[in-house]
Motif scaffolding. Sequence first.
Motif, PDB file in Angstrom:
ATOM      1  N   ALA A   1       5.391   5.796   1.620  1.00 16.88           N
ATOM      2  CA  ALA A   1       4.640   7.047   1.651  1.00 16.88           C
ATOM      3  C   ALA A   1       5.490   8.163   1.053  1.00 16.88           C
ATOM      4  O   ALA A   1       6.605   8.419   1.516  1.00 16.88           O
ATOM      5  N   VAL A   2       4.941   8.819   0.034  1.00  8.28           N
ATOM      6  CA  VAL A   2       5.633   9.921  -0.632  1.00  8.28           C
ATOM      7  C   VAL A   2       4.726  11.142  -0.567  1.00  8.28           C
ATOM      8  O   VAL A   2       3.525  11.050  -0.852  1.00  8.28           O
ATOM      9  N   ALA A   3       5.278  12.282  -0.190  1.00 10.24           N
ATOM     10  CA  ALA A   3       4.470  13.485  -0.005  1.00 10.24           C
ATOM     11  C   ALA A   3       5.143  14.694  -0.625  1.00 10.24           C
ATOM     12  O   ALA A   3       6.372  14.750  -0.774  1.00 10.24           O
ATOM     13  N   GLY A   4       4.318  15.677  -0.970  1.00  9.50           N
ATOM     14  CA  GLY A   4       4.805  16.891  -1.603  1.00  9.50           C
ATOM     15  C   GLY A   4       5.024  18.031  -0.628  1.00  9.50           C
ATOM     16  O   GLY A   4       4.688  17.941   0.557  1.00  9.50           O
ATOM     17  N   PRO A   5       5.535  19.148  -1.113  1.00  5.88           N
ATOM     18  CA  PRO A   5       5.932  20.266  -0.247  1.00  5.88           C
ATOM     19  C   PRO A   5       4.760  21.011   0.380  1.00  5.88           C
ATOM     20  O   PRO A   5       4.950  21.753   1.345  1.00  5.88           O
TER      21      PRO A   5
ATOM     22  N   VAL B   1       0.864  -1.175   0.000  1.00 12.12           N
ATOM     23  CA  VAL B   1       0.000   0.000   0.000  1.00 12.12           C
ATOM     24  C   VAL B   1       0.904   1.229   0.000  1.00 12.12           C
ATOM     25  O   VAL B   1       1.725   1.411   0.908  1.00 12.12           O
ATOM     26  N   VAL B   2       0.757   2.054  -1.017  1.00  9.50           N
ATOM     27  CA  VAL B   2       1.604   3.229  -1.213  1.00  9.50           C
ATOM     28  C   VAL B   2       0.756   4.477  -1.011  1.00  9.50           C
ATOM     29  O   VAL B   2      -0.305   4.619  -1.635  1.00  9.50           O
ATOM     30  N   ALA B   3       1.187   5.380  -0.144  1.00  7.80           N
ATOM     31  CA  ALA B   3       0.459   6.631   0.091  1.00  7.80           C
ATOM     32  C   ALA B   3       1.027   7.736  -0.788  1.00  7.80           C
ATOM     33  O   ALA B   3       2.243   7.943  -0.843  1.00  7.80           O
ATOM     34  N   ARG B   4       0.103   8.431  -1.468  1.00 11.37           N
ATOM     35  CA  ARG B   4       0.460   9.605  -2.267  1.00 11.37           C
ATOM     36  C   ARG B   4      -0.201  10.806  -1.596  1.00 11.37           C
ATOM     37  O   ARG B   4      -1.425  10.942  -1.599  1.00 11.37           O
ATOM     38  N   VAL B   5       0.611  11.684  -1.006  1.00 12.03           N
ATOM     39  CA  VAL B   5       0.090  12.758  -0.159  1.00 12.03           C
ATOM     40  C   VAL B   5       0.499  14.117  -0.718  1.00 12.03           C
ATOM     41  O   VAL B   5       1.690  14.398  -0.886  1.00 12.03           O
ATOM     42  N   THR B   6      -0.493  14.951  -0.987  1.00  7.67           N
ATOM     43  CA  THR B   6      -0.203  16.313  -1.427  1.00  7.67           C
ATOM     44  C   THR B   6      -0.902  17.342  -0.540  1.00  7.67           C
ATOM     45  O   THR B   6      -0.947  18.523  -0.876  1.00  7.67           O
TER      46      THR B   6
ATOM     47  N   GLY C   1      10.529   9.531  10.033  1.00  4.24           N
ATOM     48  CA  GLY C   1      10.102   8.173   9.711  1.00  4.24           C
ATOM     49  C   GLY C   1       8.638   8.033   9.351  1.00  4.24           C
ATOM     50  O   GLY C   1       8.161   6.924   9.118  1.00  4.24           O
ATOM     51  N   LEU C   2       7.917   9.163   9.272  1.00  3.83           N
ATOM     52  CA  LEU C   2       6.516   9.105   8.856  1.00  3.83           C
ATOM     53  C   LEU C   2       6.383   8.909   7.352  1.00  3.83           C
ATOM     54  O   LEU C   2       5.400   8.342   6.880  1.00  3.83           O
ATOM     55  N   LEU C   3       7.346   9.421   6.604  1.00  2.69           N
ATOM     56  CA  LEU C   3       7.335   9.330   5.153  1.00  2.69           C
ATOM     57  C   LEU C   3       8.558   8.565   4.659  1.00  2.69           C
ATOM     58  O   LEU C   3       9.620   8.590   5.292  1.00  2.69           O
ATOM     59  N   THR C   4       8.390   7.942   3.492  1.00  4.01           N
ATOM     60  CA  THR C   4       9.534   7.359   2.806  1.00  4.01           C
ATOM     61  C   THR C   4      10.347   8.447   2.123  1.00  4.01           C
ATOM     62  O   THR C   4      11.574   8.423   2.123  1.00  4.01           O
ATOM     63  N   GLU C   5       9.620   9.412   1.534  1.00  2.00           N
ATOM     64  CA  GLU C   5      10.301  10.473   0.783  1.00  2.00           C
ATOM     65  C   GLU C   5       9.450  11.739   0.757  1.00  2.00           C
ATOM     66  O   GLU C   5       8.229  11.672   0.613  1.00  2.00           O
ATOM     67  N   ALA C   6      10.108  12.877   0.921  1.00  2.00           N
ATOM     68  CA  ALA C   6       9.497  14.181   0.676  1.00  2.00           C
ATOM     69  C   ALA C   6       9.996  14.641  -0.682  1.00  2.00           C
ATOM     70  O   ALA C   6      11.204  14.739  -0.910  1.00  2.00           O
ATOM     71  N   ALA C   7       9.064  14.903  -1.610  1.00  2.00           N
ATOM     72  CA  ALA C   7       9.450  15.181  -2.985  1.00  2.00           C
ATOM     73  C   ALA C   7       8.824  16.473  -3.479  1.00  2.00           C
ATOM     74  O   ALA C   7       7.697  16.813  -3.111  1.00  2.00           O
ATOM     75  N   ASP C   8       9.552  17.185  -4.339  1.00  2.00           N
ATOM     76  CA  ASP C   8       8.987  18.379  -4.954  1.00  2.00           C
ATOM     77  C   ASP C   8       7.872  18.007  -5.923  1.00  2.00           C
ATOM     78  O   ASP C   8       6.874  18.716  -6.047  1.00  2.00           O
ATOM     79  N   ASP C   9       8.049  16.895  -6.626  1.00  2.00           N
ATOM     80  CA  ASP C   9       7.046  16.391  -7.566  1.00  2.00           C
ATOM     81  C   ASP C   9       6.699  14.964  -7.155  1.00  2.00           C
ATOM     82  O   ASP C   9       7.482  14.033  -7.380  1.00  2.00           O
ATOM     83  N   VAL C  10       5.546  14.794  -6.546  1.00  2.00           N
ATOM     84  CA  VAL C  10       5.173  13.491  -5.983  1.00  2.00           C
ATOM     85  C   VAL C  10       5.061  12.426  -7.065  1.00  2.00           C
ATOM     86  O   VAL C  10       5.549  11.298  -6.904  1.00  2.00           O
ATOM     87  N   ASP C  11       4.423  12.738  -8.181  1.00  2.00           N
ATOM     88  CA  ASP C  11       4.206  11.728  -9.209  1.00  2.00           C
ATOM     89  C   ASP C  11       5.515  11.295  -9.867  1.00  2.00           C
ATOM     90  O   ASP C  11       5.688  10.120 -10.196  1.00  2.00           O
ATOM     91  N   THR C  12       6.438  12.222 -10.034  1.00  3.46           N
ATOM     92  CA  THR C  12       7.750  11.852 -10.572  1.00  3.46           C
ATOM     93  C   THR C  12       8.474  10.930  -9.607  1.00  3.46           C
ATOM     94  O   THR C  12       9.100   9.941 -10.019  1.00  3.46           O
ATOM     95  N   ALA C  13       8.388  11.220  -8.317  1.00  2.00           N
ATOM     96  CA  ALA C  13       9.039  10.378  -7.317  1.00  2.00           C
ATOM     97  C   ALA C  13       8.395   9.000  -7.228  1.00  2.00           C
ATOM     98  O   ALA C  13       9.075   8.000  -6.952  1.00  2.00           O
ATOM     99  N   LEU C  14       7.089   8.935  -7.452  1.00  2.00           N
ATOM    100  CA  LEU C  14       6.374   7.660  -7.345  1.00  2.00           C
ATOM    101  C   LEU C  14       6.571   6.765  -8.565  1.00  2.00           C
ATOM    102  O   LEU C  14       6.374   5.553  -8.467  1.00  2.00           O
ATOM    103  N   ALA C  15       6.933   7.331  -9.701  1.00  2.00           N
ATOM    104  CA  ALA C  15       7.017   6.551 -10.935  1.00  2.00           C
ATOM    105  C   ALA C  15       7.927   5.328 -10.807  1.00  2.00           C
ATOM    106  O   ALA C  15       7.511   4.207 -11.140  1.00  2.00           O
TER     107      ALA C  15
END
Length: 244
Positions: A110-114, A88-93, A164-178
């Motif tokens: 879990a990957v989230a945006g700024p 289960v992958v979380a996409r958070v914006t 440790g709440l997120l796997t990655e904080a990304a400027d572009d969530v969808d690019t990071a999730l690809a």
Amino acid sequence: MSYVKQSQDRGVRTLCLDSPANRNALSAGLVGELGEALARCAGDQGVRAVLLTHTGTTFCAGADLRSPADPGAFVALLRAVVELPKPVVARVTGHVRAGGLGLLGACDIAVAGPDSSYAFTESRLGLAPAVISMPLLPRMDPRAAGRYYLTGERFGAAEAARAGLLTEAADDVDTALAPVLDGLRRASPQGLAASKALVTATVVETFDRWTEDLSARSAALFASAEAKEGVTAFLERRDPVWVC
């Protein structure tokens, strides 16, 4: 009324929280529908992984204080995410608060945006992050948990990743999730299930050990006079009596 929108693309089932009236809060309806959707994913051989995301500017505002879910149903939902034999992958914006952090913490990636933000607001309501500690504390930095559990401060995606709440904080969530989703599509169903069982073993053990105790603590806190004042103050948009 539907609380969860669903779609699928190349083996990835997207479950999109869609309850804008209460900022995707954990109402009885949303918890029930999300649990049913996860159960269908578990039995669907065409689903390789689940992408959990949201409409609007809030991933999940925590418990719906006007129409709360049954506590046992919420615990069952968290455990269902952890034990689902598919990632289960979380996409958070957007924003994540209180019980929503438990849902986020139960996810495998879990990957989230700024523009996202996070806060454990329970202590300000006379409550505590009791049952959500089961998926969270095995994964969080202890010092970060100590600070944010106690203070209720708001913090951003970079700090959430460090804690440790997120796997990655990304400027572009969808690019990071690809590459994440591509990797899951290339993995075998058996390989994913067995690998997930390894990385979630400690979390499952925490549920086995603490569900009854933490559920009882949570119920006692919600029934207390202090919590009633805290919840009432929140709904009335004022400070509770203990603020100094």
